[in-house]
Scaffold this motif. Structure first.
Motif, PDB file in Angstrom:
ATOM      1  N   ASP A 127       0.819  -1.219   0.000  1.00 32.71           N
ATOM      2  CA  ASP A 127       0.000   0.000   0.000  1.00 32.71           C
ATOM      3  C   ASP A 127       0.853   1.271   0.000  1.00 32.71           C
ATOM      4  O   ASP A 127       0.442   2.313   0.508  1.00 32.71           O
ATOM      5  N   ASP A 170      -3.468  -0.127   4.305  1.00 31.56           N
ATOM      6  CA  ASP A 170      -3.826  -1.349   5.024  1.00 31.56           C
ATOM      7  C   ASP A 170      -3.606  -1.197   6.528  1.00 31.56           C
ATOM      8  O   ASP A 170      -2.518  -0.846   6.967  1.00 31.56           O
ATOM      9  N   ARG A 204      -2.821  -6.974   7.709  1.00 27.56           N
ATOM     10  CA  ARG A 204      -2.616  -7.935   6.626  1.00 27.56           C
ATOM     11  C   ARG A 204      -2.538  -9.322   7.237  1.00 27.56           C
ATOM     12  O   ARG A 204      -2.010  -9.488   8.331  1.00 27.56           O
ATOM     13  N   ASP A 205      -3.093 -10.276   6.518  1.00 31.40           N
ATOM     14  CA  ASP A 205      -3.141 -11.650   7.038  1.00 31.40           C
ATOM     15  C   ASP A 205      -1.885 -12.430   6.693  1.00 31.40           C
ATOM     16  O   ASP A 205      -1.436 -12.399   5.567  1.00 31.40           O
ATOM     17  N   TYR A 206      -1.375 -13.149   7.667  1.00 28.66           N
ATOM     18  CA  TYR A 206      -0.237 -14.044   7.424  1.00 28.66           C
ATOM     19  C   TYR A 206      -0.572 -15.399   8.032  1.00 28.66           C
ATOM     20  O   TYR A 206      -1.203 -15.453   9.088  1.00 28.66           O
ATOM     21  N   GLU A 251       5.751  -7.735  10.798  1.00 34.41           N
ATOM     22  CA  GLU A 251       6.206  -7.311   9.465  1.00 34.41           C
ATOM     23  C   GLU A 251       7.555  -6.597   9.488  1.00 34.41           C
ATOM     24  O   GLU A 251       8.357  -6.739   8.579  1.00 34.41           O
ATOM     25  N   THR A 282       1.025  -5.567  11.702  1.00 37.81           N
ATOM     26  CA  THR A 282       1.400  -4.296  11.068  1.00 37.81           C
ATOM     27  C   THR A 282       1.680  -3.164  12.073  1.00 37.81           C
ATOM     28  O   THR A 282       1.291  -3.239  13.242  1.00 37.81           O
TER      29      THR A 282
END
Ligand code: SF4
Lengths: 480, 204
Positions: free
Chosen positions: A51, B30, B33-35, B121, B157
């Motif tokens: 993003d 975002d 975010r999916d992990y 992340e 995140t």
């Protein structure tokens, strides 16, 4: 009004300084290596973020919102800091800010202060001002320390000693650090260790620290400093008194906004997912960190910059230095040619606006220190349209001059040439041809319209290749 | 200095006399975010900064702390006030922050802490001076920091992490050990902050 120290006294204007720098092949190869390394790493770090463009838009909008209501947010910040036990000071210019720091340092009984690297304190010439007042400022960032001990000027926002190589650093340490071992090697690890030893005692005994701020949150009064080495944490945590000097544009409205900048800044700047250390504090916390906190809100040309509807976007800058690393002009001339604490593309638009003095020739020459290739805008995490501001400032610089002066004619010829890509390419090709004929590397005559410029000065022409040709080749390289 | 205050605010208002309109701030970036495995991502990203990161079961924590401290030769170890008792393994001498003086911090071999939140992340550990972490100086002066992270403290995140934090507490974001790249951009670990960072990730 006193001279604004954002430009360095007694250094030549950009074209002259650039010409000298271009003759220094060691400097150019250091710079090339450095800018290319960071540039490539940055592209990878940014590529990881799906993003990124949306974050850039948000960053731009948050900063614009801040600037559009700057008076309101400044007062909010002041109230929040004060309610948390901090003291807020306001400084119209460098002299006022320096006087406040000096007074506070003296009041704390300190003849020495430790410093976190900060553009704002460099901009106001704080170290020199403190020295005059009998207080020694010790730079604790490794690169700033190298610059300070080497009696040198910084050449990059993020890595100020990028123009020095390891053996030069070793020499500086051996000459300037009494405790440096005689057999000090030029390995970066050994040099960093020497700096650690040199500064350790200072950190543990300093009474006063001075820092800048990367961000301040208006609604809570929290201040954030982003760094790598831990020298920042040392300064922000151990001394009893902390003095933070912050440009009035450095704030964001709410703490939520930090979620945007904590993503944009590290990847743009050091090309890391996150910088090693970020510290945040709000006023004074009993039992943790400095028990006296002073925040100095600095104008020094920022309100003048704010008043220009085109130029004010420069105040969005978060000092990541990404624009320096992609700039073909910076890469070839180095940071010191800009004669200012703010080099590179951002320096070319920020410095003349902060100086706000048409008689400062050095500052006036800076908007011309660009090929308008647009790479700086593409990398800027807050979407500052640097080329737009450059052309705007060129027009302004020309308008300031009397129509008949040779200076004005030269400037306007340069402006026309730079503004029209075809003419620019033509003139540069002519220049490159001329450079081949002039082995000294300096071109003293250019065909029209460049002749208008070279009639009054030498034209700094980089070797035999135009920035644009160079840029194209270069872009191909990095795509491979 | 109130003169300067009045003058600057006046100048700001003058400068904004064209009433620039700032648009709405687009927050379409975002937040999450999916992990598939957050702990694995955290482990990989923290290790990227040259920290030693191990995943351990809740039952193993004590033994793993002992082993890590032994590997680094740490005998005198600082304990923040709220360090869980089963982390205070008997093999080393624990120094309680009573508070300790700077020279005592400097003389200690290590500090063991928990954390407030960890960002998978970016591989970032956030300390908020809570009971398992203590004041900021504790994790700064000793040369070795062993940080124990519990699975529920790991988020994906940066926005998720900030949403969990009280930003008015003293915060320290740590991404790997202290590092510099100031000499020829060669990365060197360990300048002024702790030279060594080890991490234990407790699986739930
Ligand atoms: S102008 Fe943009 S790219 Fe350049 S330093 Fe400022 S924020 Fe970074």
């Amino acid at each position: 009004m006193a001279r604004n120290p954002v430009t360095w006294m007694g250094v030549p204007t950009f074209p002259k300084a650039a010409q000298e720098a271009l003759g220094d092949s060691q400097l150019r190869s250091n710079l090339r290596h450095a800018t290319h390394t960071i540039r490539d790493k940055r592209a990878a770090a940014v590529g990881e973020v799906p993003d990124w463009e949306r974050l850039r838009r948000a960053g731009e909008a948050i900063k614009d919102e801040t600037l559009a209501h700057l008076d309101t947010y400044l007062q909010k910040l002041e109230a929040a800091v004060t309610s948390r036990g901090g003291v807020v000071h306001w400084a119209r210019d460098a002299a006022e800010a320096n006087a406040i720091v000096l007074k506070l340092a003296r009041a704390a009984g300190a003849d020495e202060v430790v410093k976190v690297k900060s553009m704002a304190t460099a901009e106001i010439g704080l170290n020199e001002a403190l020295e005059e007042g009998g207080v020694t400022a010790i730079e604790t960032d490794l690169a700033e320390l190298i610059v300070q001990l080497g009696n040198d000027r910084p050449s990059h926002i993020l890595v100020p000693a990028i123009h020095r190589n390891r053996s030069e650093v070793r020499e500086i340490f051996r000459n300037q650090m009494p405790e440096a071992p005689a057999d000090l090697s030029s390995e970066p690890k050994a040099l960093a260790e020497a700096a650690r030893r040199h500064l350790r005692k200072k950190f543990l005994s300093a009474k006063v620290a001075v820092s800048g701020a990367n961000f301040a949150v208006a609604d809570t009064g929290s201040i954030m400093v982003v760094e790598s080495e831990g020298n920042g944490r040392m300064c922000l945590t151990l001394p009893q008194t902390l003095i933070t000097v912050m440009g009035i544009e450095k704030l964001v409205p709410t703490s939520r906004d930090l979620e945007v900048f904590l993503q944009l800044l590290p990847r743009s700047s050091t090309a890391e997912r996150m910088n090693p250390y970020t510290s945040m504090w709000t006023g004074v916390t009993p039992g943790d960190g400095p028990q006296e906190f002073h925040l100095i809100l600095l104008d020094n040309g920022r309100t003048a910059t704010l008043s220009d509807p085109v130029g004010r976007q420069a105040l969005r800058c978060i000092r990541c230095s990404a624009c320096l690393n992609v700039c073909p002009v910076y890469e070839r001339t180095g940071g010191q040619s800009y004669g200012s604490v703010y080099p590179g593309p951002i320096g070319a638009i920020l410095t003349p606006q902060l100086v706000d003095d048409p008689h400062d020739k050095q500052a006036a020459s800076l908007p011309f220190a660009s090929s308008l290739c647009g790479a700086c805008f593409e990398v800027c995490p807050v979407r500052i349209d640097i080329p737009e501001v450059l052309t705007h400032l060129r027009a302004r610089a020309v308008a300031e001059k009397s129509k008949m002066s040779p200076e004005a004619l030269a400037m306007s010829a340069m402006a026309t040439m730079f503004a029209d890509p075809r003419k620019y390419a033509l003139a540069q090709r002519a220049g490159a041809a001329a450079a081949k004929l002039a082995p000294s590397g300096s071109v003293s005559r250019l065909p029209f319209p460049g002749s208008r410029w070279t009639a009054t000065r030498d034209m700094p022409m980089p070797a035999t290749e135009s920035f644009r040709t160079w840029w194209k080749t270069n872009r191909k390289d990095s795509d491979e | 200095m109130s003169d300067a205050r009045t003058a600057i605010l006046h100048r700001v208002r003058d400068a904004l006399s064209d009433r620039p309109m700032a648009g709405d701030i687009p927050r379409d970036y975002d937040l999450h975010r999916d992990y598939p495995d957050l702990l694995e991502l955290a482990q990989e990203r923290i290790a990227d900064y040259k920290a030693d990161v191990r995943r351990v079961s809740p039952a193993q924590v004590g033994t793993e702390i002992t082993a890590a401290l032994a590997r680094r030769g740490a005998a005198r170890v600082i304990a923040p006030p709220g360090l869980p008792t089963d982390w205070r393994t008997p093999e080393v001498t624990w120094l309680d922050d009573t508070p300790l003086g700077l020279d005592e911090l400097d003389a200690a071999d290590a500090v063991v802490t928990g954390c407030a939140v960890t960002i998978a992340e970016t591989g970032t550990i956030v300390l908020d001076a809570g009971p398992t972490q203590g004041r900021r100086a504790l994790t700064l002066v000793p040369d070795y920091h062993l940080c124990v992270i519990e699975a529920h403290q790991v988020v994906a995140t940066v926005p998720e992490a900030l949403a969990r934090l009280d930003t008015t507490r003293p915060l320290t974001f740590i991404s790997g050990p202290s590092a510099t790249s100031d000499i020829e951009l060669d990365r060197v670990e360990g300048v002024h902050g702790p030279r060594t960072l080890d991490v234990l990730l407790i699986e739930s």
